[in-house]
Design an enzyme around this catalytic site. Structure first.
Site, mmCIF file in Angstrom:
data_model
loop_
_atom_site.group_PDB
_atom_site.id
_atom_site.type_symbol
_atom_site.label_atom_id
_atom_site.label_comp_id
_atom_site.label_asym_id
_atom_site.label_seq_id
_atom_site.Cartn_x
_atom_site.Cartn_y
_atom_site.Cartn_z
ATOM 1 N N CYS A 1 -6.503 -9.075 3.341
ATOM 2 C CA CYS A 1 -7.496 -8.034 3.622
ATOM 3 C C CYS A 1 -8.858 -8.584 4.032
ATOM 4 C CB CYS A 1 -7.646 -7.123 2.414
ATOM 5 S SG CYS A 1 -6.070 -6.467 1.862
ATOM 6 N N GLU B 1 -4.437 -6.176 -4.543
ATOM 7 C CA GLU B 1 -3.123 -6.716 -4.908
ATOM 8 C C GLU B 1 -3.230 -7.274 -6.321
ATOM 9 O OE1 GLU B 1 -1.010 -9.209 -2.101
ATOM 10 O OE2 GLU B 1 -2.122 -8.286 -0.480
ATOM 11 N N VAL C 1 0.838 -1.208 0.000
ATOM 12 C CA VAL C 1 0.000 0.000 0.000
ATOM 13 C C VAL C 1 0.872 1.256 0.000
ATOM 14 C CG1 VAL C 1 -1.695 1.345 1.323
ATOM 15 C CG2 VAL C 1 -1.983 -1.122 1.095
ATOM 16 N N LYS D 1 -9.094 -10.741 7.309
ATOM 17 C CA LYS D 1 -8.818 -9.998 8.554
ATOM 18 C C LYS D 1 -9.862 -8.901 8.790
ATOM 19 C CE LYS D 1 -5.483 -6.444 7.465
ATOM 20 N NZ LYS D 1 -6.255 -5.219 7.656
ATOM 21 N N LYS E 1 14.150 -4.015 3.248
ATOM 22 C CA LYS E 1 13.177 -3.458 2.299
ATOM 23 C C LYS E 1 13.702 -2.138 1.727
ATOM 24 C CE LYS E 1 9.017 -5.435 4.351
ATOM 25 N NZ LYS E 1 7.834 -5.209 5.172
ATOM 26 N N LYS F 1 -17.773 -14.089 -8.784
ATOM 27 C CA LYS F 1 -17.100 -15.250 -9.352
ATOM 28 C C LYS F 1 -17.024 -16.333 -8.279
ATOM 29 C CE LYS F 1 -13.624 -16.442 -12.544
ATOM 30 N NZ LYS F 1 -12.204 -16.644 -12.493
ATOM 31 N N ALA F 2 -17.768 -17.425 -8.540
ATOM 32 C CA ALA F 2 -17.779 -18.519 -7.565
ATOM 33 C C ALA F 2 -16.455 -19.268 -7.627
ATOM 34 C CB ALA F 2 -18.928 -19.467 -7.880
ATOM 35 N N PHE G 1 -8.166 1.520 -1.342
ATOM 36 C CA PHE G 1 -9.028 0.512 -1.964
ATOM 37 C C PHE G 1 -8.253 -0.237 -3.054
ATOM 38 C CE2 PHE G 1 -11.771 3.980 -0.419
ATOM 39 C CZ PHE G 1 -12.552 3.276 0.482
#
Ligand code: UGA
Length: 429
Positions: free
Chosen positions: A259, A154, A11, A262, A35, A250-251, A151
């Site tokens: 996200c 990924e 993010v 949690k 990182k 989408k099944a 919003f």
């Protein structure tokens, strides 16, 4: 504008780079030296399409990375918090990283600052952040706080950051709201100004509603399995109604990732603690939790015992175009297959299996055809486009028994069946 990001996860990194693309000067801070080193060398350390290119064109021009927070706080008046808020054992969000970030800002604050929370945080957290910063501050520099939820999905985070549906600004402070409007002035989507609590709730309610859509269609898909009705046709017919919309119908094996699982849990926790339980979300979660088991039962119904059977599992990531495996149902399925004493061969275009799995005998192949060789059953667990594009006639020649169980309804079933495969999706044949 000059902006500091605390937390260089997907993010913080994506939002920061997109702001740089719009001409702002961005500094990224993380406590993880590795990182920061990687980003400073021009390498995005996680898999997210498109980011690498933007990083390369802005690094050391208007994008900088540091582990020196004191200097970064002193030099930036607009500070975003983009740290993780993982689930605690009781389902509530762990705010320790947010609190640490707030305390560090307080410690180094030297002038008026606007602190923007982008991490997904429980209702009331933005007000707490204000308090935590003020408590840690050693001088009286004023601080304003804003909740500005993200919003981003990924795998398409860059696209979502460049073209958001809406920008939500939750603050009690006029000047801070205007600062954010200035920051986002090049974006053409609607901007909503509201209270911090409402902004926090918008994020949780949005993710929970999308999760509910998925569990709804999965419940329908199970009934469709019994009735031999194609869920894809049902979803298409429903989605054309603009009140319903085509997305998130989408099944398949259900939702995973860092996200939805949690955030649904956290909202359930908050609702329980306010004695206003969210029955619907409890059910959403339960349906999602059972989807992997349902899939295994379908396979067993067709193949009988899985003991000694060779299972080729395609896809480890929780969704395509990411290397994130958090809450990925593929792992639950592997666990179940191991319990059933099946032989497991896996393939994923980007994810590498850890030694925890390979030590248990799970074999990973870089080539999907090698994974499919001699298999009694192929399980599609992530809808990477690569799988649809495989030469399935070739796969048909390689497998031991031609059985495909498609946990993402990703294949064109009639083409696959024409090649002589037995094929079952979820509510899709
Ligand atoms: C989700 C939201 O879509 C983002 O708007 C939000 O910003 C993000 O969470 C977050 O809170 O940070 P993400 O988890 O990255 O994004 O991915 P999604 O595309 O939403 O997919 C979530 C899961 O639902 C995946 O496992 C996916 O396979 C599954 N899914 C999605 C379905 O099973 N069916 C669908 O129709 C759609």
């Amino acid at each position: 504008m000059k902006v500091l990001f605390i937390g260089m996860g997907y993010v913080g990194t994506t939002t920061g780079l997109v702001l740089a693309e719009h001409g702002h000067t961005v500094t990224g801070f993380d406590i993880d030296q590795k990182k920061i080193d990687s980003l400073n060398q021009g390498n995005v350390y996680f898999y997210e399409p498109g980011l690498q290119k933007i990083l390369s064109s802005h690094l050391n021009k208007n994008v900088f990375f540091t582990t020196n927070l004191k200097k970064a706080v002193e030099q930036n008046d607009l500070i975003f918090i983009t740290v993780g808020t993982p689930s605690l054992a009781n389902g509530s969000a762990d705010l320790s990283y947010v609190k640490d970030a707030a305390k560090m800002i307080g410690k180094y604050i030297n002038s008026e600052k606007t602190v923007v929370l982008k991490s997904t945080v429980p209702i009331g957290t933005t007000e707490k952040v204000q308090k935590w910063i003020e408590e840690a501050a050693q001088n009286n520099s004023p601080v304003k706080t804003v909740m500005n939820p993200e919003f981003l999905r990924e795998g398409s985070a860059l696209e979502d950051a460049l073209h958001p549906d809406r920008i939500v600004i939750g603050t009690h402070d006029r000047k801070a709201a205007n600062q954010l409007r200035m920051l986002y002035q090049n974006w053409s989507c609607p901007v909503i100004e509201t209270t911090p609590k409402a902004a926090e709730m918008i994020k949780y309610a949005s993710n929970s509603f999308l999760a509910a859509k998925i569990s709804f269609i999965n419940e329908m898909a199970k009934l469709c399995d019994k009735l031999q009705v194609n869920i894809q046709d049902v979803a298409h017919g429903m989605g054309l109604d603009p009140r319903i919309g085509p997305h998130f119908l989408k099944a398949g094996l259900g939702y995973g990732g860092s996200c939805f699982p949690k955030d649904v849990k956290e909202l359930i926790y908050t609702a329980d603690s306010w004695e206003s339980p969210l029955e619907i979300l409890n059910k959403v979660e339960e349906i999602n939790r059972n989807q992997g088991g349902y899939f295994i039962e379908k396979i067993k119904k067709k193949l009988g015992s899985l003991k000694g059977k060779k299972a080729a599992l395609f896809g480890l990531a929780f969704k395509p175009h990411t290397d994130d495996t958090r809450e990925s149902v593929s792992y639950l399925i592997m666990e179940r297959l191991l319990k059933e004493h099946a032989e497991i061969k896996v393939h994923d275009p980007v994810v590498e299996l850890s030694s925890d799995w390979t030590n248990q005998g799970v074999k990973q192949f870089k080539d999907p055809y090698k994974a499919a060789k001699s298999a009694d059953v192929i399980l599609i667990c992530t809808d990477w486009p690569e799988y649809e594009e495989l030469d399935w006639a070739k796969v048909r020649q390689l497998v031991g028994s031609p059985n495909i169980f498609d946990g993402r309804n990703a294949m064109n079933s009639s083409n696959i069946k024409k090649l002589g495969f037995y094929y079952e999706g979820i509510g899709y044949f």
